[in-house]
Design a protein around this motif. Structure first.
Motif, PDB file in Angstrom:
ATOM      1  N   LEU A  30      45.359 -15.505  15.881  1.00 36.59           N
ATOM      2  CA  LEU A  30      45.840 -15.427  14.499  1.00 36.59           C
ATOM      3  C   LEU A  30      46.064 -16.823  13.928  1.00 36.59           C
ATOM      4  O   LEU A  30      45.701 -17.094  12.787  1.00 36.59           O
ATOM      5  N   ILE A  31      46.634 -17.707  14.722  1.00 38.53           N
ATOM      6  CA  ILE A  31      46.854 -19.089  14.271  1.00 38.53           C
ATOM      7  C   ILE A  31      45.523 -19.749  13.913  1.00 38.53           C
ATOM      8  O   ILE A  31      45.403 -20.411  12.879  1.00 38.53           O
ATOM      9  N   LYS A  32      44.507 -19.538  14.744  1.00 32.73           N
ATOM     10  CA  LYS A  32      43.190 -20.125  14.466  1.00 32.73           C
ATOM     11  C   LYS A  32      42.584 -19.548  13.186  1.00 32.73           C
ATOM     12  O   LYS A  32      42.025 -20.279  12.377  1.00 32.73           O
ATOM     13  N   LEU A  33      42.705 -18.237  13.008  1.00 34.62           N
ATOM     14  CA  LEU A  33      42.146 -17.609  11.801  1.00 34.62           C
ATOM     15  C   LEU A  33      42.860 -18.084  10.540  1.00 34.62           C
ATOM     16  O   LEU A  33      42.225 -18.285   9.503  1.00 34.62           O
ATOM     17  N   ILE A  34      44.169 -18.258  10.617  1.00 35.44           N
ATOM     18  CA  ILE A  34      44.915 -18.755   9.459  1.00 35.44           C
ATOM     19  C   ILE A  34      44.488 -20.180   9.132  1.00 35.44           C
ATOM     20  O   ILE A  34      44.309 -20.534   7.965  1.00 35.44           O
ATOM     21  N   ALA A  35      44.311 -20.998  10.166  1.00 38.01           N
ATOM     22  CA  ALA A  35      43.937 -22.397   9.958  1.00 38.01           C
ATOM     23  C   ALA A  35      42.607 -22.530   9.226  1.00 38.01           C
ATOM     24  O   ALA A  35      42.418 -23.455   8.436  1.00 38.01           O
ATOM     25  N   PHE A  36      41.687 -21.589   9.465  1.00 32.35           N
ATOM     26  CA  PHE A  36      40.367 -21.667   8.849  1.00 32.35           C
ATOM     27  C   PHE A  36      40.180 -20.693   7.692  1.00 32.35           C
ATOM     28  O   PHE A  36      39.084 -20.534   7.182  1.00 32.35           O
ATOM     29  N   SER A  37      41.261 -20.049   7.267  1.00 31.27           N
ATOM     30  CA  SER A  37      41.181 -19.065   6.192  1.00 31.27           C
ATOM     31  C   SER A  37      41.185 -19.751   4.835  1.00 31.27           C
ATOM     32  O   SER A  37      41.988 -20.640   4.575  1.00 31.27           O
ATOM     33  N   ASN A  38      40.298 -19.312   3.968  1.00 30.07           N
ATOM     34  CA  ASN A  38      40.289 -19.823   2.594  1.00 30.07           C
ATOM     35  C   ASN A  38      41.370 -19.155   1.747  1.00 30.07           C
ATOM     36  O   ASN A  38      41.720 -19.654   0.692  1.00 30.07           O
ATOM     37  N   ALA A  39      41.889 -18.016   2.193  1.00 29.59           N
ATOM     38  CA  ALA A  39      42.902 -17.290   1.431  1.00 29.59           C
ATOM     39  C   ALA A  39      44.264 -17.975   1.508  1.00 29.59           C
ATOM     40  O   ALA A  39      45.095 -17.794   0.624  1.00 29.59           O
ATOM     41  N   LEU A  40      44.493 -18.749   2.561  1.00 26.07           N
ATOM     42  CA  LEU A  40      45.785 -19.411   2.746  1.00 26.07           C
ATOM     43  C   LEU A  40      45.625 -20.914   2.548  1.00 26.07           C
ATOM     44  O   LEU A  40      45.199 -21.613   3.447  1.00 26.07           O
ATOM     45  N   LYS A  41      45.969 -21.373   1.375  1.00 27.48           N
ATOM     46  CA  LYS A  41      45.949 -22.805   1.106  1.00 27.48           C
ATOM     47  C   LYS A  41      47.395 -23.267   1.006  1.00 27.48           C
ATOM     48  O   LYS A  41      48.086 -22.969   0.039  1.00 27.48           O
ATOM     49  N   THR A  42      47.846 -23.937   2.053  1.00 28.27           N
ATOM     50  CA  THR A  42      49.228 -24.366   2.115  1.00 28.27           C
ATOM     51  C   THR A  42      49.348 -25.607   2.981  1.00 28.27           C
ATOM     52  O   THR A  42      48.471 -25.880   3.803  1.00 28.27           O
ATOM     53  N   LYS A  43      50.419 -26.340   2.786  1.00 29.50           N
ATOM     54  CA  LYS A  43      50.695 -27.505   3.623  1.00 29.50           C
ATOM     55  C   LYS A  43      51.427 -27.104   4.905  1.00 29.50           C
ATOM     56  O   LYS A  43      51.537 -27.890   5.816  1.00 29.50           O
ATOM     57  N   GLN A  44      51.913 -25.872   4.938  1.00 27.82           N
ATOM     58  CA  GLN A  44      52.637 -25.385   6.107  1.00 27.82           C
ATOM     59  C   GLN A  44      51.673 -25.146   7.275  1.00 27.82           C
ATOM     60  O   GLN A  44      50.539 -24.741   7.081  1.00 27.82           O
ATOM     61  N   ALA A  45      52.170 -25.355   8.481  1.00 28.40           N
ATOM     62  CA  ALA A  45      51.386 -25.075   9.689  1.00 28.40           C
ATOM     63  C   ALA A  45      51.227 -23.560   9.838  1.00 28.40           C
ATOM     64  O   ALA A  45      52.122 -22.802   9.445  1.00 28.40           O
ATOM     65  N   PRO A  46      50.103 -23.104  10.382  1.00 32.35           N
ATOM     66  CA  PRO A  46      49.889 -21.659  10.557  1.00 32.35           C
ATOM     67  C   PRO A  46      51.012 -20.962  11.334  1.00 32.35           C
ATOM     68  O   PRO A  46      51.424 -19.863  10.980  1.00 32.35           O
ATOM     69  N   ALA A  47      51.524 -21.607  12.383  1.00 32.92           N
ATOM     70  CA  ALA A  47      52.612 -21.002  13.159  1.00 32.92           C
ATOM     71  C   ALA A  47      53.850 -20.819  12.284  1.00 32.92           C
ATOM     72  O   ALA A  47      54.586 -19.837  12.433  1.00 32.92           O
ATOM     73  N   ARG A  48      54.081 -21.727  11.372  1.00 29.78           N
ATOM     74  CA  ARG A  48      55.232 -21.631  10.458  1.00 29.78           C
ATOM     75  C   ARG A  48      55.061 -20.451   9.497  1.00 29.78           C
ATOM     76  O   ARG A  48      56.009 -19.735   9.203  1.00 29.78           O
ATOM     77  N   ILE A  49      53.859 -20.236   8.998  1.00 32.29           N
ATOM     78  CA  ILE A  49      53.574 -19.104   8.107  1.00 32.29           C
ATOM     79  C   ILE A  49      53.857 -17.795   8.832  1.00 32.29           C
ATOM     80  O   ILE A  49      54.488 -16.884   8.288  1.00 32.29           O
ATOM     81  N   ILE A  50      53.389 -17.687  10.082  1.00 35.75           N
ATOM     82  CA  ILE A  50      53.624 -16.477  10.873  1.00 35.75           C
ATOM     83  C   ILE A  50      55.116 -16.265  11.074  1.00 35.75           C
ATOM     84  O   ILE A  50      55.635 -15.173  10.842  1.00 35.75           O
ATOM     85  N   THR A  51      55.821 -17.297  11.505  1.00 33.86           N
ATOM     86  CA  THR A  51      57.259 -17.189  11.758  1.00 33.86           C
ATOM     87  C   THR A  51      58.014 -16.764  10.506  1.00 33.86           C
ATOM     88  O   THR A  51      58.907 -15.926  10.571  1.00 33.86           O
ATOM     89  N   TYR A  52      57.626 -17.306   9.377  1.00 30.25           N
ATOM     90  CA  TYR A  52      58.357 -17.038   8.141  1.00 30.25           C
ATOM     91  C   TYR A  52      58.123 -15.616   7.620  1.00 30.25           C
ATOM     92  O   TYR A  52      59.049 -14.958   7.165  1.00 30.25           O
ATOM     93  N   TYR A  53      56.874 -15.122   7.688  1.00 31.61           N
ATOM     94  CA  TYR A  53      56.542 -13.857   7.032  1.00 31.61           C
ATOM     95  C   TYR A  53      56.470 -12.633   7.940  1.00 31.61           C
ATOM     96  O   TYR A  53      56.541 -11.506   7.451  1.00 31.61           O
ATOM     97  N   VAL A  54      56.309 -12.814   9.251  1.00 35.48           N
ATOM     98  CA  VAL A  54      56.099 -11.643  10.102  1.00 35.48           C
ATOM     99  C   VAL A  54      57.334 -10.742  10.135  1.00 35.48           C
ATOM    100  O   VAL A  54      57.205  -9.519  10.201  1.00 35.48           O
ATOM    101  N   GLY A  55      58.522 -11.295  10.050  1.00 41.14           N
ATOM    102  CA  GLY A  55      59.739 -10.473  10.018  1.00 41.14           C
ATOM    103  C   GLY A  55      59.743  -9.535   8.820  1.00 41.14           C
ATOM    104  O   GLY A  55      60.131  -8.364   8.942  1.00 41.14           O
TER     105      GLY A  55
END
Length: 87
Positions: free
Chosen positions: A42-67
């Protein structure tokens, strides 16, 4: 000590689509397409996703939103010492 594997499993949303922040929606879409996905993939897919343009690290996005996604019944988290074959 065995390594723990963390998986995210998409569940059918109940009551239609609920309003989600753009990044949470993009994360949910990736999990939905995969069905069941290991955190490392999931981290790899987020890193290469065009849908997620952010300065946040992929692991941070997961941690913040998965809850939020778990709380709304959209995603389930599975932590196990065994690697799943289909994920």
């Amino acid at each position: 000590m065995q390594r723990l594997h963390k998986y995210y499993i998409f569940l059918k949303p109940q009551g239609g689509n609920v309003g989600l922040p753009r990044q949470a929606r993009a994360l949910l879409n990736i999990i939905q397409v995969q069905g069941t996905i290991e955190k490392r993939k999931l981290i790899k897919l987020i890193a290469f996703s065009n849908a997620l343009k952010t300065k946040q690290a992929p692991a941070r996005i997961i941690t913040y939103y998965v809850g939020m996604l778990v709380q709304r019944g959209l995603v389930e988290v599975l932590i196990t010492t065994r690697k799943l074959e289909d994920a």
